[in-house]
Design a protein around this motif. Structure first.
Motif, short mmCIF file in Angstrom:
data_model
loop_
_atom_site.label_atom_id
_atom_site.label_comp_id
_atom_site.label_asym_id
_atom_site.label_seq_id
_atom_site.Cartn_x
_atom_site.Cartn_y
_atom_site.Cartn_z
N ASP A 166 15.12 -12.54 62.57
CA ASP A 166 15.06 -11.14 62.20
C ASP A 166 14.75 -10.97 60.71
N GLU A 167 15.17 -11.91 59.90
CA GLU A 167 14.80 -11.92 58.48
C GLU A 167 13.29 -12.09 58.33
N ILE A 168 12.71 -12.99 59.11
CA ILE A 168 11.26 -13.23 59.03
C ILE A 168 10.50 -11.96 59.45
N ALA A 169 11.00 -11.28 60.47
CA ALA A 169 10.36 -10.03 60.89
C ALA A 169 10.45 -8.98 59.79
N TRP A 170 11.56 -8.93 59.09
CA TRP A 170 11.75 -8.00 57.97
C TRP A 170 10.73 -8.31 56.86
N VAL A 171 10.59 -9.58 56.54
CA VAL A 171 9.61 -9.98 55.53
C VAL A 171 8.21 -9.57 55.95
N ARG A 172 7.90 -9.74 57.21
CA ARG A 172 6.56 -9.37 57.70
C ARG A 172 6.31 -7.87 57.51
N ASP A 173 7.35 -7.06 57.73
CA ASP A 173 7.20 -5.62 57.53
C ASP A 173 7.04 -5.27 56.04
N LEU A 174 7.77 -5.97 55.19
CA LEU A 174 7.75 -5.68 53.76
C LEU A 174 6.48 -6.20 53.07
N ALA A 190 0.83 -10.66 53.65
CA ALA A 190 1.14 -12.09 53.50
C ALA A 190 0.81 -12.85 54.78
N ARG A 191 0.33 -14.07 54.62
CA ARG A 191 0.02 -14.92 55.78
C ARG A 191 1.29 -15.32 56.52
N ASP A 192 2.37 -15.52 55.80
CA ASP A 192 3.64 -15.93 56.37
C ASP A 192 4.71 -15.74 55.29
N TYR A 193 5.94 -16.11 55.58
CA TYR A 193 7.05 -15.92 54.64
C TYR A 193 6.78 -16.68 53.34
N LEU A 194 6.38 -17.94 53.45
CA LEU A 194 6.14 -18.73 52.24
C LEU A 194 5.10 -18.09 51.34
N ASP A 195 4.14 -17.42 51.95
CA ASP A 195 3.07 -16.81 51.17
C ASP A 195 3.59 -15.71 50.24
N THR A 196 4.73 -15.10 50.58
CA THR A 196 5.30 -14.09 49.69
C THR A 196 5.74 -14.70 48.37
N LEU A 226 9.89 -22.52 60.37
CA LEU A 226 8.67 -22.65 59.57
C LEU A 226 7.42 -22.68 60.44
N GLU A 227 6.37 -22.03 59.95
CA GLU A 227 5.06 -22.09 60.58
C GLU A 227 4.36 -23.40 60.16
N PRO A 228 3.39 -23.87 60.96
CA PRO A 228 2.67 -25.10 60.59
C PRO A 228 2.06 -25.03 59.19
N ARG A 229 1.47 -23.90 58.82
CA ARG A 229 0.88 -23.79 57.48
C ARG A 229 1.94 -23.95 56.40
N VAL A 264 18.28 -22.36 36.53
CA VAL A 264 17.45 -22.24 37.73
C VAL A 264 16.99 -20.78 37.86
N ILE A 265 15.70 -20.55 37.88
CA ILE A 265 15.16 -19.21 38.10
C ILE A 265 15.43 -18.83 39.55
N THR A 266 16.00 -17.61 39.78
CA THR A 266 16.65 -17.35 41.07
C THR A 266 16.34 -15.96 41.64
N PRO A 267 15.18 -15.77 42.27
CA PRO A 267 15.03 -14.59 43.13
C PRO A 267 15.81 -14.83 44.42
N ARG A 268 16.64 -13.89 44.82
CA ARG A 268 17.49 -14.15 45.99
C ARG A 268 16.63 -14.51 47.20
N PHE A 269 15.79 -13.59 47.61
CA PHE A 269 14.77 -13.85 48.61
C PHE A 269 13.81 -12.67 48.61
N SER A 270 12.68 -12.83 49.25
CA SER A 270 11.62 -11.82 49.16
C SER A 270 12.09 -10.41 49.52
N PRO A 271 12.94 -10.20 50.54
CA PRO A 271 13.32 -8.84 50.89
C PRO A 271 14.05 -8.08 49.78
#
Length: 431
Positions: free
Chosen positions: A236-244, A248-254, A273-276, A198-205
């Protein structure tokens, strides 16, 4: 060809999803039998029918116990085995205070092997026959888990966790090493025995855009692999992603921007999750992995099981140990029920069991091999004692049907409810 073995007891299997087809999707036989040969299921049906058809088969009589598909944990962190039930942190503090210091130790292959063996034995004791796990940045941590799984003949999915920023010194790789180490491990393990890489990036941050891009390219080159990561676990994770990722349109977009969104993608948590995001996850056929004990233990939020299922999302169930507070998929099902209640939807026992077996198998693209009791599938199954403790026994005695009895075991059960765990037809637990 090995001797056929006939397992007698109550049997429960699926012809479809109870979320879509109701109880008509479930087959229960109070006097059933499962015929196993060469590590696979050869037949399932009424006990008298199979006994007459296979008089020479060895017999294992499980009495009134319930034979179900082996339980499948679709999202876990085996390196966190020894920090499970650590007090008082939310996600980012959890990582810094507990997870990262423990994961540093997995640079020692002997330590990784010790924990991997103990972890898989805990799973088997709890009736779990397959898991999809994160490892650490250390290739030895991946080798340790797959070696331990091969020794137990378990179907296990796992990968090297990749992080090149926002992690301590000694727990970061690079863009190049993440790609090259993952490729080498993939070539060594994927499809070997019962292993799936399984290819495994931990998460975007914890990955730069360049590292996400490199892992997206690796996935594009090996599209038969799964890819796992985290998505929208805490606000707070989502806010961190938005700063980083301000573009990006949203977290998924990263993930989407870097080739890390697809039908074989596994997105852990997916609470806020956002509607998009919901629309695009459904359109791509990606899987969302519900981790209920983790979501309550770390204070993340309440997964929208009813809404996501109603709109056609692919959903799996998982412990998320050690952020999750139990190795037991029974306890995980109970927590999913409790979260459902808080959102106004009481999940049925059939739905809970389906999520932890065939639902997770579908998310892992392995339903043609595991997650059900059907001819041709691998003979991974769990035998549940529906009266394993005095508390459960007294409730089960009042049960009007199999669902009341099973629900009592889901809500009150633990490893004592596991009468036996079978992996590829061989008894694996209890010892």
């Amino acid at each position: 060809m090995t001797t056929a073995r006939l397992h007698l007891g109550q049997t429960l299997s699926f012809d479809g999803s109870p979320f879509e087809d109701g109880l008509g999707a479930v087959r229960h036989d109070r006097h059933g039998a499962l015929l196993v040969q060469d590590g696979h299921i050869a037949a399932i049906g009424p006990a008298e029918t199979l006994k007459a058809a296979h008089p020479q088969a060895d017999r294992v009589d499980h009495g009134t116990a319930l034979i179900v598909p082996g339980l499948i944990d679709a999202h876990a962190h085996y390196p966190q085995t020894r920090i499970i039930a650590s007090w008082g942190k939310r996600l980012i503090d959890w990582l810094n205070s507990y997870t990262f210091p423990e994961e540093m130790r997995f640079g020692d292959p002997a330590y990784a092997a010790e924990v991997a063996s103990a972890y898989l034995d805990l799973l088997l004791a709890n009736g779990t026959t397959s898991v999809c796990s994160y490892c650490t940045i250390h290739p030895a941590s991946v080798d340790a888990l797959f070696d331990a799984a091969a020794a137990r003949n378990m179907r296990v999915f796992a990968g090297k966790t990749c992080m090149d920023r926002n992690a301590p010194d000694g727990l970061r790789d690079t863009v190049q090493s993440a790609h090259d180490d993952s490729l080498a491990l993939l070539e060594r393990w994927h499809g070997r025995g019962r292993a799936g890489y399984v290819i495994t990036p931990r998460f975007s941050p914890t990955s730069t855009p360049e590292q996400l891009e490199a892992l997206g390219a690796l996935w594009a080159a090996h599209p038969d692999c799964l890819m796992q990561t985290h998505l929208s676990e805490q606000t707070d994770e989502i806010a961190w992603v938005r700063d980083l990722f301000p573009e990006a349109r949203d977290y998924l977009d990263t993930y989407e921007q870097h080739g890390l969104l697809g039908a074989r993608g596994l997105y852990g948590h997916a609470i806020h999750l956002e509607p998009r995001e919901r629309d695009w996850l459904r359109e791509t056929g990606a899987a969302l992995v519900h981790c209920p004990t983790s979501n309550t233990f770390i204070g993340s939020g309440l997964f929208d099981m009813d809404g996501l299922m109603a709109e056609g999302q692919r959903v799996a169930l998982a412990t998320d140990t050690g952020g999750g507070s139990s190795f037991s998929m029974l306890r995980t099902m109970a927590a999913a029920y409790e979260i459902g209640q808080l959102r106004g939807r009481a999940l049925h026992a059939a739905e809970l069991l389906w999520l932890g077996t065939q639902g997770s198998a579908r998310a892992l693209h392995a339903a043609d091999r595991i997650g059900n009791l059907a001819p041709g599938l691998e003979a991974d199954f769990t035998v549940l004692d529906l009266a394993s403790t005095p508390a459960i026994a007294q409730r089960s005695a009042r049960a009007g049907d199999i669902w009341e009895a099973l629900f009592a075991t889901i809500m009150l059960g633990d490893d004592r409810a596991i009468a036996a765990t079978y992996v590829a037809g061989a008894r694996a637990a209890p010892a």
